[in-house]
Design an enzyme around this catalytic site. Sequence first.
Site, mmCIF file in Angstrom:
data_model
loop_
_atom_site.group_PDB
_atom_site.id
_atom_site.type_symbol
_atom_site.label_atom_id
_atom_site.label_comp_id
_atom_site.label_asym_id
_atom_site.label_seq_id
_atom_site.Cartn_x
_atom_site.Cartn_y
_atom_site.Cartn_z
ATOM 1 N N ASP A 53 0.838 -1.203 0.000
ATOM 2 C CA ASP A 53 0.000 0.000 0.000
ATOM 3 C C ASP A 53 0.874 1.255 0.000
ATOM 4 O O ASP A 53 0.374 2.383 -0.064
ATOM 5 C CB ASP A 53 -1.009 -0.012 1.160
ATOM 6 C CG ASP A 53 -0.363 -0.019 2.518
ATOM 7 O OD1 ASP A 53 0.884 -0.138 2.601
ATOM 8 O OD2 ASP A 53 -1.095 0.085 3.536
ATOM 9 N N ASP A 92 -1.151 -6.209 -0.095
ATOM 10 C CA ASP A 92 -1.340 -5.501 1.185
ATOM 11 C C ASP A 92 -2.819 -5.211 1.423
ATOM 12 O O ASP A 92 -3.504 -4.695 0.531
ATOM 13 C CB ASP A 92 -0.612 -4.158 1.111
ATOM 14 C CG ASP A 92 0.512 -4.044 2.100
ATOM 15 O OD1 ASP A 92 0.604 -4.885 3.015
ATOM 16 O OD2 ASP A 92 1.313 -3.103 1.951
ATOM 17 N N LYS A 121 -1.114 -9.294 3.418
ATOM 18 C CA LYS A 121 -0.324 -8.757 4.540
ATOM 19 C C LYS A 121 -1.174 -7.784 5.336
ATOM 20 O O LYS A 121 -1.857 -6.928 4.767
ATOM 21 C CB LYS A 121 0.946 -8.080 4.024
ATOM 22 C CG LYS A 121 1.792 -7.458 5.136
ATOM 23 C CD LYS A 121 3.192 -7.134 4.674
ATOM 24 C CE LYS A 121 3.322 -5.878 3.867
ATOM 25 N NZ LYS A 121 2.869 -4.654 4.561
ATOM 26 N N GLU A 190 9.622 -3.977 10.234
ATOM 27 C CA GLU A 190 10.024 -2.683 9.656
ATOM 28 C C GLU A 190 10.586 -1.753 10.724
ATOM 29 O O GLU A 190 9.960 -1.543 11.776
ATOM 30 C CB GLU A 190 8.802 -2.033 8.967
ATOM 31 C CG GLU A 190 9.143 -0.684 8.348
ATOM 32 C CD GLU A 190 8.106 -0.172 7.350
ATOM 33 O OE1 GLU A 190 7.132 -0.891 7.060
ATOM 34 O OE2 GLU A 190 8.286 0.963 6.875
HETATM 35 O O1 KIV Z 1 3.552 -1.112 1.569
HETATM 36 C C1 KIV Z 1 4.743 -1.457 1.552
HETATM 37 O O2 KIV Z 1 5.490 -1.187 0.620
HETATM 38 C C2 KIV Z 1 5.245 -2.207 2.693
HETATM 39 C C3 KIV Z 1 6.731 -2.369 2.801
HETATM 40 C C4 KIV Z 1 7.318 -1.105 3.248
HETATM 41 C C5 KIV Z 1 7.112 -3.512 3.659
HETATM 42 O O3 KIV Z 1 4.492 -2.637 3.510
#
Ligand code: KIV
Length: 274
Positions: A53, A92, A121, A190
Site C-alpha cells: 500500500d 497488502d 499482509k 520494519e
Molecule cells: O507497503 C509497503 O510497501 C510495505 C513495505 C514497506 C514492507 O508494507
Amino acid sequence: MTDKESSPKRKITISDLRCRRASLDRITMLTCYDAAFAALLDDCGVDVLLVGDSLGMVLQGHQSTIPVTIEDMAYHTRCVARGNSSAWIIGDMPFGSYQESPAQAYKNAAILMAAGAQMVKLEGGAWLAPTIKFLTERGIPVCGHLGLTPQSVHSLGGYKVQGRDESAANHLLADAKALESAGAQMLVLELIPSPLGQRVTDSLTIPTIGIGAGPHTTGQVLVLHDILDITPGRRPRFAKNFMHGQTSIRGAIARFIYEVKTGEYPAPEHGFSS
Ligand code: KIV
C-alpha cells in the site's frame, strides 16, 4: 522459441519460502505495482513481489498509506499478477479493510486473492490473532507486519524506529509469537533495531523479512522506487540506492539480489541500534 518459452520457471510456493529459513538462502522481496515491473523483477529472479500500500505514497502522491482503498489494491494486484510468472505475490490489506472484524478481513482478502495475490499482509500485533486464524483456516495465507506499521503513523508519532527499549522490544517479540501461533506464515519487520530483528527471527520458525531491521532476518524487502532512486526527497537510511554504479534498471535489481544473497546488504550503516 525463446528460453522463456522452452523452459518456464517453476512458480515459487510458500513451502519453498519456508525452506529458505533452514537453508540460509536469503529471500528477496521488492514492492511492485504494475505488469511491466512485475515481468522485469520476476525475470531478474526476485522471489516475492509485494503489492504494497506504499503505492499510495509512491504512485498516488499521498503523504501516507492511509487513503489507499481495497479497489486500488485490487487494481494493482491484477496488473502485477498479469506481468508475473513465477514470483510469490503478496497483496497488502489497506487501512480500514481488516480492522473491524475477521469477517470484514475475509471479504476484502478474498478480493485481493481473486485479483491474483497468493498471500495477504496485515499490519498489527496480537490483537490480529483471531483475524489471522480466521483467514488461514479458510485458505488465505497471511503475512504479518510489525515494528513501524505505516498505517498507524499518526498513533506512532511519525516514521520512527520501534522497539528501542526493553519493554517495547519484549512487547514486539510477544506480538510476533502471537501472530505465528495464529497461523501467519511470514512476518515483515520494519524499522527496528538490528539486535531485535535477530531476536525475533531466532524465536520464530516462519521466515522474517526485514526493512530497516538489520542483516539477520530471513530476507529483505525494499520499496522499488527507493532503490531505483526515483522517490523524491530524502531516502530513509536503510533504503540503499542500487542505481549507484549501474547503467540500467535491470542491473540495479540484479545488484539488489546479489547483495541480499551474499549478505553485503544491509551493511551496518543501513541498520539501527537499540
Ligand atoms: O507497503 C509497503 O510497501 C510495505 C513495505 C514497506 C514492507 O508494507
